[in-house]
Design a protein around this motif. Structure first.
Motif, PDB file in Angstrom:
ATOM      1  N   ALA A   1      38.048  49.678  39.109  1.00  0.00           N
ATOM      2  CA  ALA A   1      37.516  50.946  39.645  1.00  0.00           C
ATOM      3  C   ALA A   1      37.667  52.051  38.601  1.00  0.00           C
ATOM      4  N   ASP A   2      38.802  52.040  37.931  1.00  0.00           N
ATOM      5  CA  ASP A   2      39.082  53.060  36.928  1.00  0.00           C
ATOM      6  C   ASP A   2      38.065  52.985  35.784  1.00  0.00           C
ATOM      7  N   ALA A   3      37.726  51.767  35.382  1.00  0.00           N
ATOM      8  CA  ALA A   3      36.776  51.580  34.281  1.00  0.00           C
ATOM      9  C   ALA A   3      35.326  51.633  34.757  1.00  0.00           C
ATOM     10  N   GLY A   4      35.144  51.560  36.061  1.00  0.00           N
ATOM     11  CA  GLY A   4      33.782  51.536  36.580  1.00  0.00           C
ATOM     12  C   GLY A   4      33.057  50.237  36.281  1.00  0.00           C
ATOM     13  N   ILE A   5      33.806  49.151  36.278  1.00  0.00           N
ATOM     14  CA  ILE A   5      33.198  47.832  36.063  1.00  0.00           C
ATOM     15  C   ILE A   5      33.587  46.910  37.229  1.00  0.00           C
ATOM     16  N   SER A   6      33.001  45.722  37.235  1.00  0.00           N
ATOM     17  CA  SER A   6      33.439  44.702  38.179  1.00  0.00           C
ATOM     18  C   SER A   6      33.949  43.511  37.368  1.00  0.00           C
ATOM     19  N   SER A   7      34.551  42.557  38.053  1.00  0.00           N
ATOM     20  CA  SER A   7      35.076  41.381  37.357  1.00  0.00           C
ATOM     21  C   SER A   7      33.960  40.631  36.622  1.00  0.00           C
ATOM     22  N   ASP A   8      32.724  40.765  37.100  1.00  0.00           N
ATOM     23  CA  ASP A   8      31.597  40.092  36.435  1.00  0.00           C
ATOM     24  C   ASP A   8      31.372  40.602  35.009  1.00  0.00           C
ATOM     25  N   ASP A   9      31.830  41.806  34.744  1.00  0.00           N
ATOM     26  CA  ASP A   9      31.590  42.407  33.431  1.00  0.00           C
ATOM     27  C   ASP A   9      32.560  41.930  32.351  1.00  0.00           C
ATOM     28  N   VAL A  10      33.614  41.227  32.750  1.00  0.00           N
ATOM     29  CA  VAL A  10      34.641  40.826  31.786  1.00  0.00           C
ATOM     30  C   VAL A  10      34.116  39.670  30.927  1.00  0.00           C
ATOM     31  N   ASP A  11      34.104  39.862  29.625  1.00  0.00           N
ATOM     32  CA  ASP A  11      33.614  38.827  28.704  1.00  0.00           C
ATOM     33  C   ASP A  11      34.693  37.829  28.308  1.00  0.00           C
ATOM     34  N   PHE A  12      35.894  38.316  28.118  1.00  0.00           N
ATOM     35  CA  PHE A  12      37.018  37.444  27.761  1.00  0.00           C
ATOM     36  C   PHE A  12      38.312  38.189  28.053  1.00  0.00           C
TER      37      PHE A  12
END
Lengths: 388, 388
Positions: free
Chosen positions: A269-280
């Protein structure tokens, strides 16, 4: 409020350095980070430092001022202790301090000396991360605690020792070119399965080693990095922290890590991303089963699905979601108080393309660091993204 | 960015409680603070916790999650360790977190168990606040270190054992009605001078006792306090932290406390006040000479002038600048990790007019808390003001 940048990084070799003091180790990592950042040391305004067992391993508390002096900084310095998540918590405070404009440039780091007190001494010192009254005095050790968690996982979701072995094999393979790593030998699933049992179902290769080492990073505001023309394209864009009951017996779940879930929710939430956005990512694999609990707690796998990720090749350096390209705690080593910042160091190098495993994540822009304390009674998560 | 309020406070009795665990002590203080604040425990978002020697006194690290559970909070919890300034640092982080809008309500506290390991055990455990390699292994203890500082002060600025005795007499007298205080007996200058020497020139009454105890406070944003109609008129308006070399031998000054000076400068600037605005204060008088160094470091006295303050009656409860109305570490007791927050508790009660010594500061609006670690290798200063 802009995102703090990782302006410089430093590590010692992780391994056995019983003849070196904690201050000696931290000085090496801290000075390397200052040098890498190219910032004027006089600009550094504060030191955030993680250490876990200094009282027992070196008869030394109050290490904040000691370590500031070791790197030549005349600044306020605080030691953070949250067991194996000690420097993860330090990262969080450092990031918040820079983001809130309280400081422009800070150092964050950690160190641990462990091998000087021997395996029995280190096992005893590690045990204080669990509940002394209700766990340790009943004979629990950390391998035993994670073995209980592995058993609970197998019972709840299935999985096998072979699945866990695949995690160890992967992390050992990842560490091969890592000059800072403690364990640089390739192992096979058979090696892992044939190794001595530590605490059933965990064997020798399911367990991270006992390690001496230190880590450091310079965190600078975007504005400072720009003004000073720093090479600092990696930003820490999200931070989260979670907690759980200290003792396993008081927990609702033994095959899940709610502290990781809470930390991840906050960081995403803090970064404004979801787990789907994590590359590695780098996760806290003190034992192979811990990597599984981490992947599921971080929302990257459904419950029961993380156990097979390495065996299926998804989290290897050739998979879609490389995990622990540094070698992880398993093969890089786990100098407890240094681990959280060491993850930030590894991810920064990978995102900047200057890590030996960087070819595995060439176009990646988003990485995640997961650091856990005890049997995940505390956890921090940080999201790192390439900016500019 | 408004100033965080102290919404509730809690203390245990400070004294000998060898049969009570750290978690038991902290639960009492934490639950008292929640009760005093009248906040819904579910609203508390984080725990900032100070502890110094838990590894040695209770074989227990990772106390953040343990203490959160002890008070029934399911929140991220971090343990801060900066020797005797451990919970002063925790206060600083709590205040910053609320002020920056990261949390609306947090708990800050600390606890220490000391008497269960005996005087020799506690003396050894306290010693890890100094440099193990270069001070402790040479035979230094904390009474010895402060005796060296007292000698340096006498040599540089003058002063006498009688001056120090007046500080002990004052703090003992202040503690008389304090039901939480460990030492509630009146002493005379003669008693102090005739007492056994601990480390020349310091005698028994120049030294604070060894103490078990816990402290806690609820810090809430001004907005939360208003919305929830809390009785919380005391605000923390300034925070500062300073550092110095850990070992005395590496210091420029032995009769001054630069870490206190740095913390004070930052806190005054942060609060927008000067030292002239301070009406009364709690300082870190682990030894009588430490009160002198504090008063001068805080800019309340010129160098060489602080030594006579108590003897001249200026810092007694009838003086113009009452110091340590709680009894200070000297008479209230010094459960190390609890001390920084205990100062906040005492000042809040004094500013709110509900302390047994509140009549000494009836119209006062501005108070200051000074917490120091080791031989003042770390220090925090907080400014507290009555608002509304």
């Amino acid at each position: 409020m802009s995102d703090p940048r990782v302006a410089g990084i430093g590590l010692t070799h992780f391994g056995k350095h019983p003849e070196r003091t904690g201050r000696d180790l931290f000085a090496e990592a801290g000075l390397a980070a200052l040098d890498d950042a190219g910032v004027d040391p006089d600009d550094v305004e504060e030191l955030f430092y993680g250490n876990f067992m200094g009282e027992l391993a070196e008869h030394q508390g109050h290490q904040g001022p000691l370590m500031a002096e070791a790197v030549g900084l005349d600044v306020p310095a605080t030691r953070y202790e949250s067991a194996c998540a000690s420097s993860g918590v330090a990262v969080r405070e450092a990031v918040k301090t820079v983001r809130n404009g309280e400081s422009d440039v800070v150092m964050v780091g950690g160190a641990e000396r462990m091998t000087n007190i021997g395996t029995a001494g280190a096992t005893d010192a590690l045990s204080i991360a669990a509940d002394d009254l209700y766990e340790i005095r009943s004979g629990m050790t950390f391998p035993g605690a994670y073995a209980l968690m592995a058993r609970a996982y197998f019972e709840e979701y299935g999985g096998s020792r072979e699945d866990l072995a695949a995690i160890a094999v992967k992390n050992h393979e990842h560490a091969l070119p890592n000059e800072y790593a403690q364990m640089r030998q390739e192992i096979t699933v058979e090696d892992a399965l044939d190794a001595p049992t530590i605490a059933d179902p965990l064997g020798l290769y399911d367990s991270c080693p006992i390690t001496d080492g230190a880590s450091a990073a310079i965190i600078a505001s975007e504005e400072y990095a720009e003004e000073n023309d720093l090479d600092a394209s990696v930003a820490v864009t999200g931070t989260g922290q979670g907690g759980d009951k200290l003792a396993l017996q008081d927990r609702q779940y033994h095959a899940r890590a709610p502290a990781t879930e809470a930390a991840a929710d906050e960081a995403y939430a803090d970064a404004g991303i979801s787990s789907d956005d994590v590359d590695f990512l780098e996760v806290h694999d003190c034992f192979t089963i811990a990597e599984v609990l981490a992947l599921e707690g971080l929302g990257l796998y459904e419950y029961g699905e993380g156990i097979g990720a390495a065996a299926r090749g998804e989290t290897t350096r050739e998979g879609d979601l490389p995990v622990n390209l540094s070698g992880g705690l398993k093969a890089k080593g786990h100098p407890v108080g240094a681990t959280g910042v060491a993850q930030i160091v590894s991810l920064t190098k990978l995102l900047e393309g200057r890590h030996q495993r960087a070819d595995a994540v060439e176009d990646a822009t988003t990485a995640l660091a997961h650091n856990a304390g005890g049997t995940v009674a505390s956890a921090t998560v940080h999201v790192m993204e390439v900016r500019e």
